[in-house]
Scaffold this active site. Structure first.
Site, short mmCIF file in Angstrom:
data_model
loop_
_atom_site.label_atom_id
_atom_site.label_comp_id
_atom_site.label_asym_id
_atom_site.label_seq_id
_atom_site.Cartn_x
_atom_site.Cartn_y
_atom_site.Cartn_z
N ASP A 31 40.36 43.46 45.19
CA ASP A 31 41.33 43.21 44.11
C ASP A 31 42.75 43.56 44.53
O ASP A 31 43.70 43.21 43.83
CB ASP A 31 40.99 44.09 42.90
CG ASP A 31 40.23 43.35 41.82
OD1 ASP A 31 40.46 42.15 41.69
OD2 ASP A 31 39.43 44.00 41.14
N GLN A 90 34.82 44.98 37.63
CA GLN A 90 35.44 44.09 36.64
C GLN A 90 36.16 44.89 35.57
O GLN A 90 35.61 45.83 35.01
CB GLN A 90 34.34 43.19 36.02
CG GLN A 90 34.85 42.13 35.07
CD GLN A 90 35.68 41.03 35.74
OE1 GLN A 90 35.53 40.76 36.93
NE2 GLN A 90 36.55 40.41 34.98
N LYS A 119 32.10 34.34 39.61
CA LYS A 119 32.37 34.94 40.91
C LYS A 119 31.12 34.95 41.78
O LYS A 119 31.14 34.60 42.95
CB LYS A 119 32.90 36.38 40.73
CG LYS A 119 34.32 36.44 40.19
CD LYS A 119 34.75 37.85 39.78
CE LYS A 119 36.14 37.79 39.15
NZ LYS A 119 36.59 39.07 38.59
N1 GUN Z 1 39.56 41.19 34.83
C1 GUN Z 1 40.34 40.09 34.67
N2 GUN Z 1 40.89 39.73 35.85
C2 GUN Z 1 40.45 40.61 36.77
C3 GUN Z 1 40.66 40.75 38.18
O1 GUN Z 1 41.39 39.99 38.82
N3 GUN Z 1 40.01 41.78 38.77
C4 GUN Z 1 39.22 42.64 38.08
N4 GUN Z 1 38.64 43.63 38.74
N5 GUN Z 1 39.00 42.54 36.78
C5 GUN Z 1 39.61 41.53 36.14
#
Ligand code: GUN
Length: 281
Positions: A119, A96, A52
């Protein structure tokens, strides 16, 4: 069969977003900023967060990762989120998941300002999506949606079956397809006759985390099949769809890896830019 190339689609989207960031920089003399909070040493999470950060930097966003040890107190994380909510250089905040057990996930999600919730997990954004109002849309469903629309621009009246009902995937995906006038079924672990549900679907989105659950004889000829699964096996990473079988019947199918995954990250960048623009307006 159309092999949906998520890598290529994500690359095209990132290119467009990069141009948009350049234009925003000229207009506002600043760039959108994404801050990711990573708690603990969970290896898959570390890899996702690194990707990311790398992608955000590549398109010219301001990117920051804040790391805490597994043992961090909940209050420290919540206070940091409040600080980021008030920081004008931060357009988007992502914590995350999963989180350590002693940290209340819901509290964390609700502390993030809905205006910075890239998100789309804050109840306000969940409500906005289900009401058809403007707001952040969870990145993975948004990525799946863009891939489906690329294959079929008019989805009116299509039967769409979600496998999995998580907030992050199944439920949000259902809302997006409902807005496109699909007839949507959300299935889950207690669904009876899952195979029969799938057999009538024009679109299947599998997001349950059961390796190769969807078999060739579950899929109607000419269905679009989107595989969100990431399951570790001795053979490597496989999806929730039995790729070799389903590729013989489906009209279009995403591979794992190289399907939905790259689109998720590109959509996170897109959401960060959208948050920035809404803030400027
Ligand atoms: N962990 C796995 N996928 C995601 C996501 O799309 N957002 C977040 N915050 N954590 C994740």
């Amino acid at each position: 069969m159309i092999l949906i190339d998520g890598k290529k689609e994500a690359e095209e989207l990132r290119k467009k977003l990069k141009d948009e960031v350049s234009a925003l920089k000229l207009k506002y003399k600043k760039v959108p900023g994404l801050t990711v909070i990573l708690i603990g040493e969970m290896t898959p999470s570390q890899i996702y967060v690194r990707n990311k950060e790398k992608s955000a930097n590549e398109i010219g966003l301001k990117s920051e990762v804040i790391k805490y040890p597994e043992s961090v107190e909940e209050k420290i994380v919540l206070d940091k989120i409040k600080e980021l909510n008030n920081d004008d250089t931060v357009s988007g905040i992502l914590v995350q998941l999963p989180l350590p057990k002693h940290i209340d996930k819901q509290k964390v999600i609700e502390t993030i300002s809905p205006n910075k919730d890239v998100d789309g997990l804050h109840p306000i954004n969940v409500g906005n999506l289900s009401s058809g109002y403007q707001g952040s849309i969870p990145c993975t469903p948004l990525g799946c949606y863009l891939l489906i629309k690329k294959i079929e621009s008019n989805l009116t009246g299509k039967k769409a079956v979600m496998i999995g009902r998580s907030n992050l995937n199944g439920k949000a995906m259902a809302q997006l397809l409902l807005q496109e006038d699909c007839t949507v079924t959300i299935t889950h672990s207690k669904t009876k006759n899952l195979k029969e549900e799938c057999l009538v679907a024009d679109i299947i989105v599998a997001a349950v985390g059961i390796k190769e659950l969807v078999r060739g004889d579950w899929v109607k000829k000419d269905a679009i099949v989107i595989d969100v699964g990431i399951n570790k096996t001795e053979k490597g990473i496989v999806g929730d769809v039995a790729f070799n079988e389903v590729s013989k019947v489906a009209k279009a199918l995403t591979p794992v890896p190289g399907g939905v995954g790259p689109m998720t990250i590109a959509c996170l960048l897109k959401n960060t830019i959208e948050c920035f623009k809404r803030f400027q307006n």
